[in-house]
Design an enzyme around this catalytic site. Sequence first.
Site, PDB file in Angstrom:
ATOM      1  N   TYR A  32       4.930  -6.218  -3.140  1.00  0.00           N
ATOM      2  CA  TYR A  32       4.736  -4.897  -2.551  1.00  0.00           C
ATOM      3  C   TYR A  32       5.803  -4.620  -1.489  1.00  0.00           C
ATOM      4  CZ  TYR A  32       2.282  -0.938  -0.405  1.00  0.00           C
ATOM      5  OH  TYR A  32       1.935   0.307   0.084  1.00  0.00           O
TER       6      TYR A  32
ATOM      7  N   THR B 192      -8.265   4.655   2.055  1.00  0.00           N
ATOM      8  CA  THR B 192      -8.204   5.204   0.698  1.00  0.00           C
ATOM      9  C   THR B 192      -8.665   4.108  -0.266  1.00  0.00           C
ATOM     10  OG1 THR B 192      -5.949   4.415   0.339  1.00  0.00           O
ATOM     11  CG2 THR B 192      -6.194   6.618   1.313  1.00  0.00           C
TER      12      THR B 192
ATOM     13  N   LYS C  42       8.503  -1.493  -1.481  1.00  0.00           N
ATOM     14  CA  LYS C  42       8.515  -0.462  -0.447  1.00  0.00           C
ATOM     15  C   LYS C  42       9.787  -0.522   0.401  1.00  0.00           C
ATOM     16  CE  LYS C  42       4.706   1.637  -1.468  1.00  0.00           C
ATOM     17  NZ  LYS C  42       4.760   3.029  -1.989  1.00  0.00           N
TER      18      LYS C  42
ATOM     19  N   ASP D 162       2.664   9.599 -16.669  1.00  0.00           N
ATOM     20  CA  ASP D 162       3.057   8.219 -16.409  1.00  0.00           C
ATOM     21  C   ASP D 162       4.396   8.243 -15.694  1.00  0.00           C
ATOM     22  OD1 ASP D 162       3.899   5.606 -16.385  1.00  0.00           O
ATOM     23  OD2 ASP D 162       3.622   5.253 -18.532  1.00  0.00           O
ATOM     24  N   VAL D 163       4.384   7.977 -14.388  1.00  0.00           N
ATOM     25  CA  VAL D 163       5.602   8.123 -13.583  1.00  0.00           C
ATOM     26  C   VAL D 163       6.643   7.045 -13.877  1.00  0.00           C
ATOM     27  CG1 VAL D 163       4.509   9.387 -11.695  1.00  0.00           C
ATOM     28  CG2 VAL D 163       4.523   6.872 -11.649  1.00  0.00           C
TER      29      VAL D 163
END
Length: 264
Positions: free
Chosen positions: A158, A193, A162, A62-63
């Site tokens: 988002y 992806t 980023k 879990d980052v």
Amino acid sequence: MQLKDKVILVTGAASGIGRQTCLTLAAAGARIFTSDLNGAGAAETAARIEAEGGRAASFAHDVTDADAWQRVIAEIERQAGRLDGLVNSAGLMIVRPFKDTDFALYRQQQAVNVDSVWLGCQAAQALMAKTAALGKGASIVNLSSILGQKGGSMHSAYCTSKGAVRLMSKALAVELGRSQIRVNSVHPGLVETPLGIGSMQDLISHGVPLPSIEAAVGMVAQRTPLGRMAQPLDVANVIAFLCADESAYVTGTELTVDGGYSIN
């Protein structure tokens, strides 16, 4: 590219850009540690590397958990004794109109895309500095996005995340440079992806007038000067360059990998 025997940790390794990055780095001779919240997926990536004659191990990770980062880095030091590269590829894309993005969703987006990068760089710094002192430096590659450089409708959370990764990378490049740790960010456009296709599905579900996913892919290809949507390998090759000795004098930069989409 000079990657033989480098030890590199890649997060988000269960699929997409993260998985392809692991395979590409391993094919060039690097020893890979794969990491993902999806531990089975990370293990599958590591198994593919080993089946092709490479060296790999995996973590269910879990980052967003600071303690988990400490455990992962400690285990890498125990197993390999060094860390030449860190690729922060784990990511989440929440597509939602701004008015419908509650604070919990916003915080979830920042936790996965920003906090994890901060925690990872901080946890890895000491081991990477020790490795860099052996002679060839070390490299951190943080995955941002073209939406970390420009705005996008229904991507407010988002874009915020980023954009933060973009400037965090530049700040760390300044601060860690004297330790011979290079820090760069990579900014893909839309990539074929699960994350990229899922974002198209979300746009359609929130009212963007596109008849199908196929139509959305076609629109992206039409707007892209190179005439196609990106594949994970397109991004992985750039990440590999930034991990390799050939980019030894590249730090604090942002490499856009979008086929020209953002300039058209």
